[in-house]
Design a protein around this motif. Sequence first.
Motif, PDB file in Angstrom:
ATOM      1  N   ILE A 185     -31.587 -19.413   8.814  1.00 39.14           N
ATOM      2  CA  ILE A 185     -30.631 -20.528   8.869  1.00 39.14           C
ATOM      3  C   ILE A 185     -30.673 -21.187  10.243  1.00 39.14           C
ATOM      4  N   PHE A 186     -30.584 -20.367  11.288  1.00 33.67           N
ATOM      5  CA  PHE A 186     -30.562 -20.909  12.648  1.00 33.67           C
ATOM      6  C   PHE A 186     -31.859 -21.643  12.974  1.00 33.67           C
ATOM      7  N   ASN A 187     -32.993 -21.034  12.643  1.00 37.59           N
ATOM      8  CA  ASN A 187     -34.278 -21.673  12.937  1.00 37.59           C
ATOM      9  C   ASN A 187     -34.425 -22.988  12.202  1.00 37.59           C
ATOM     10  N   GLY A 188     -34.069 -22.993  10.929  1.00 35.89           N
ATOM     11  CA  GLY A 188     -34.200 -24.207  10.141  1.00 35.89           C
ATOM     12  C   GLY A 188     -33.309 -25.326  10.650  1.00 35.89           C
ATOM     13  N   CYS A 189     -32.054 -25.004  10.911  1.00 35.70           N
ATOM     14  CA  CYS A 189     -31.109 -26.025  11.387  1.00 35.70           C
ATOM     15  C   CYS A 189     -31.451 -26.492  12.796  1.00 35.70           C
ATOM     16  N   LEU A 190     -31.846 -25.561  13.659  1.00 41.30           N
ATOM     17  CA  LEU A 190     -32.240 -25.952  15.012  1.00 41.30           C
ATOM     18  C   LEU A 190     -33.439 -26.883  14.975  1.00 41.30           C
ATOM     19  N   GLY A 191     -34.403 -26.562  14.123  1.00 40.56           N
ATOM     20  CA  GLY A 191     -35.572 -27.422  14.004  1.00 40.56           C
ATOM     21  C   GLY A 191     -35.201 -28.831  13.583  1.00 40.56           C
ATOM     22  N   GLU A 192     -34.264 -28.940  12.640  1.00 42.67           N
ATOM     23  CA  GLU A 192     -33.818 -30.255  12.180  1.00 42.67           C
ATOM     24  C   GLU A 192     -33.114 -31.021  13.287  1.00 42.67           C
ATOM     25  N   VAL A 193     -32.221 -30.339  14.008  1.00 47.85           N
ATOM     26  CA  VAL A 193     -31.479 -31.001  15.080  1.00 47.85           C
ATOM     27  C   VAL A 193     -32.426 -31.464  16.187  1.00 47.85           C
ATOM     28  N   ILE A 194     -33.344 -30.612  16.584  1.00 44.51           N
ATOM     29  CA  ILE A 194     -34.295 -30.976  17.645  1.00 44.51           C
ATOM     30  C   ILE A 194     -35.166 -32.147  17.204  1.00 44.51           C
ATOM     31  N   PHE A 195     -35.619 -32.111  15.952  1.00 44.17           N
ATOM     32  CA  PHE A 195     -36.434 -33.213  15.424  1.00 44.17           C
ATOM     33  C   PHE A 195     -35.656 -34.530  15.450  1.00 44.17           C
ATOM     34  N   LYS A 196     -34.393 -34.492  15.052  1.00 42.00           N
ATOM     35  CA  LYS A 196     -33.600 -35.717  14.996  1.00 42.00           C
ATOM     36  C   LYS A 196     -33.269 -36.238  16.387  1.00 42.00           C
ATOM     37  N   LEU A 197     -33.087 -35.335  17.341  1.00 41.37           N
ATOM     38  CA  LEU A 197     -32.868 -35.782  18.720  1.00 41.37           C
ATOM     39  C   LEU A 197     -34.102 -36.496  19.261  1.00 41.37           C
ATOM     40  N   LYS A 198     -35.268 -35.952  18.952  1.00 44.15           N
ATOM     41  CA  LYS A 198     -36.506 -36.599  19.397  1.00 44.15           C
ATOM     42  C   LYS A 198     -36.673 -37.965  18.728  1.00 44.15           C
ATOM     43  N   LYS A 199     -36.299 -38.052  17.474  1.00 48.16           N
ATOM     44  CA  LYS A 199     -36.373 -39.320  16.750  1.00 48.16           C
ATOM     45  C   LYS A 199     -35.413 -40.342  17.352  1.00 48.16           C
ATOM     46  N   MET A 200     -34.210 -39.883  17.717  1.00 49.52           N
ATOM     47  CA  MET A 200     -33.231 -40.767  18.362  1.00 49.52           C
ATOM     48  C   MET A 200     -33.719 -41.218  19.733  1.00 49.52           C
ATOM     49  N   GLU A 201     -34.346 -40.302  20.456  1.00 44.40           N
ATOM     50  CA  GLU A 201     -34.871 -40.664  21.778  1.00 44.40           C
ATOM     51  C   GLU A 201     -35.917 -41.771  21.648  1.00 44.40           C
ATOM     52  N   LYS A 202     -36.754 -41.644  20.629  1.00 45.01           N
ATOM     53  CA  LYS A 202     -37.788 -42.659  20.413  1.00 45.01           C
ATOM     54  C   LYS A 202     -37.161 -44.005  20.043  1.00 45.01           C
ATOM     55  N   LYS A 203     -36.079 -43.966  19.267  1.00 44.12           N
ATOM     56  CA  LYS A 203     -35.453 -45.203  18.791  1.00 44.12           C
ATOM     57  C   LYS A 203     -34.583 -45.861  19.854  1.00 44.12           C
ATOM     58  N   PHE A 204     -33.785 -45.071  20.561  1.00 44.79           N
ATOM     59  CA  PHE A 204     -32.798 -45.638  21.480  1.00 44.79           C
ATOM     60  C   PHE A 204     -33.091 -45.346  22.960  1.00 44.79           C
ATOM     61  N   GLY A 205     -34.096 -44.518  23.233  1.00 46.63           N
ATOM     62  CA  GLY A 205     -34.244 -43.925  24.558  1.00 46.63           C
ATOM     63  C   GLY A 205     -34.371 -44.883  25.718  1.00 46.63           C
ATOM     64  N   SER A 206     -34.931 -46.049  25.516  1.00 43.22           N
ATOM     65  CA  SER A 206     -35.155 -46.969  26.637  1.00 43.22           C
ATOM     66  C   SER A 206     -33.915 -47.769  27.012  1.00 43.22           C
ATOM     67  N   LYS A 207     -32.865 -47.694  26.218  1.00 40.46           N
ATOM     68  CA  LYS A 207     -31.661 -48.478  26.488  1.00 40.46           C
ATOM     69  C   LYS A 207     -30.935 -47.944  27.723  1.00 40.46           C
ATOM     70  N   PRO A 208     -30.362 -48.844  28.541  1.00 43.56           N
ATOM     71  CA  PRO A 208     -29.596 -48.387  29.709  1.00 43.56           C
ATOM     72  C   PRO A 208     -28.254 -47.798  29.287  1.00 43.56           C
ATOM     73  N   LEU A 209     -27.785 -46.863  30.070  1.00 45.65           N
ATOM     74  CA  LEU A 209     -26.514 -46.201  29.784  1.00 45.65           C
ATOM     75  C   LEU A 209     -25.838 -45.864  31.100  1.00 45.65           C
ATOM     76  N   GLN A 210     -24.556 -46.142  31.182  1.00 48.37           N
ATOM     77  CA  GLN A 210     -23.818 -45.775  32.381  1.00 48.37           C
ATOM     78  C   GLN A 210     -23.750 -44.258  32.495  1.00 48.37           C
ATOM     79  N   GLY A 211     -24.209 -43.731  33.631  1.00 51.26           N
ATOM     80  CA  GLY A 211     -24.112 -42.306  33.879  1.00 51.26           C
ATOM     81  C   GLY A 211     -22.780 -41.956  34.516  1.00 51.26           C
ATOM     82  N   PHE A 212     -22.326 -40.739  34.309  1.00 56.24           N
ATOM     83  CA  PHE A 212     -21.055 -40.273  34.870  1.00 56.24           C
ATOM     84  C   PHE A 212     -21.263 -38.900  35.506  1.00 56.24           C
ATOM     85  N   THR A 213     -20.696 -38.722  36.673  1.00 55.62           N
ATOM     86  CA  THR A 213     -20.625 -37.405  37.293  1.00 55.62           C
ATOM     87  C   THR A 213     -19.171 -37.141  37.661  1.00 55.62           C
TER      88      THR A 213
END
Length: 345
Positions: free
Chosen positions: A126-154
């Motif tokens: 369960i953990f491996n399968g779900c983690l794989g899906e989440v990691i894949f979708k994060l990479k897909k989101m990075e490809k789609k939205f990654g170049s956009k500027p975002l205000q950073g906060f510290t």
Amino acid sequence: MVHNPYNKGLLTALLGEPEAEALFSTDRMLDNFNDFEIALTSALFHTGKITQSSHNKIISAISNFEPDIDDLIKTTQVDGIPVPGYVRQLKKKIGKPYSSDFHFGTTSQDLMDTSLVMILEDLNNIFNGCLGEVIFKLKKMEKKFGSKPLQGFTRMQPAKMITVGDRIISWGEPLINLQATLPHLYKLQLAGPVGNRAEWGERAPEIVAIVGEELGLETTLFGWQTDRSLFCNYSDWCGYLVGILAKVGKDLTLMSQMSQIEFKDGGTSSAMPHKSNPIGPELLVSLGHYVPLLTAGMHQSLMHEQERSGSMWTLEWILFPQICTLASKSLKVTDKILNSITRFG
């Protein structure tokens, strides 16, 4: 399995995780008990501890066993554990003279601990399968939205500008690293009443080896009934997972507040129809606060006194199922959140 009292009825859909919870069910426990006893019976026969007739009678009884669940519930309240009632029911079904060979040399803890270990492979799937899906979708989101500027906060204050990709990488890299450290703790517990395997004499190592092979579990030189680090390590891994996902949830709630992100199907309000509440991210944060309380409790269970502790053992049964199921819940909520993001940045 012990749940938060609110994890009932209407709130089950919000707080429950049926797939992981099923692994801790009565049916699964009893199936694992049966598999353990079949493997032990085979080992006892092959090492000359019981006869062919006894072996056949016991295997037949287990294979056709329909437990009286109501009786097991009652006897568990008396015995503090379901194994004695389970053994009594099967011995009655087996009948004399063969019943004395059933469960020979083993003890309740061997069944309980091994039964729990036997579900870890399914949990890992369960953990491996779900983690794989989440990691894949994060990479897909990075490809789609990654170049956009975002205000950073510290420290909750505006800092330098970053990109959406920077934020997504800060979520994904810890998950990739954590997936590589998923514990594979498939260790047979088989040590007998006081942990020294004395009932089987010189054939003990052979019996342990056969049972381990039958169940697909690693064997150890000695029993580990008072070494609870196996379950603590697994709980800690779950705690890390929930904490990492809670960081994602916290970032998402703040981004939602600042209109840096949009979700479809946000939560509604009974009084303010304009709202789209970030329910999933909020739940990740809630679990991030709750699960560490449980994992800390698991470390208390390391204090098994002498050759077995009833109180520390019971503490594990309260905590461990919740930790595992809530870790799975966090992953599935995260996956659903990522599917719902329509704008980022």
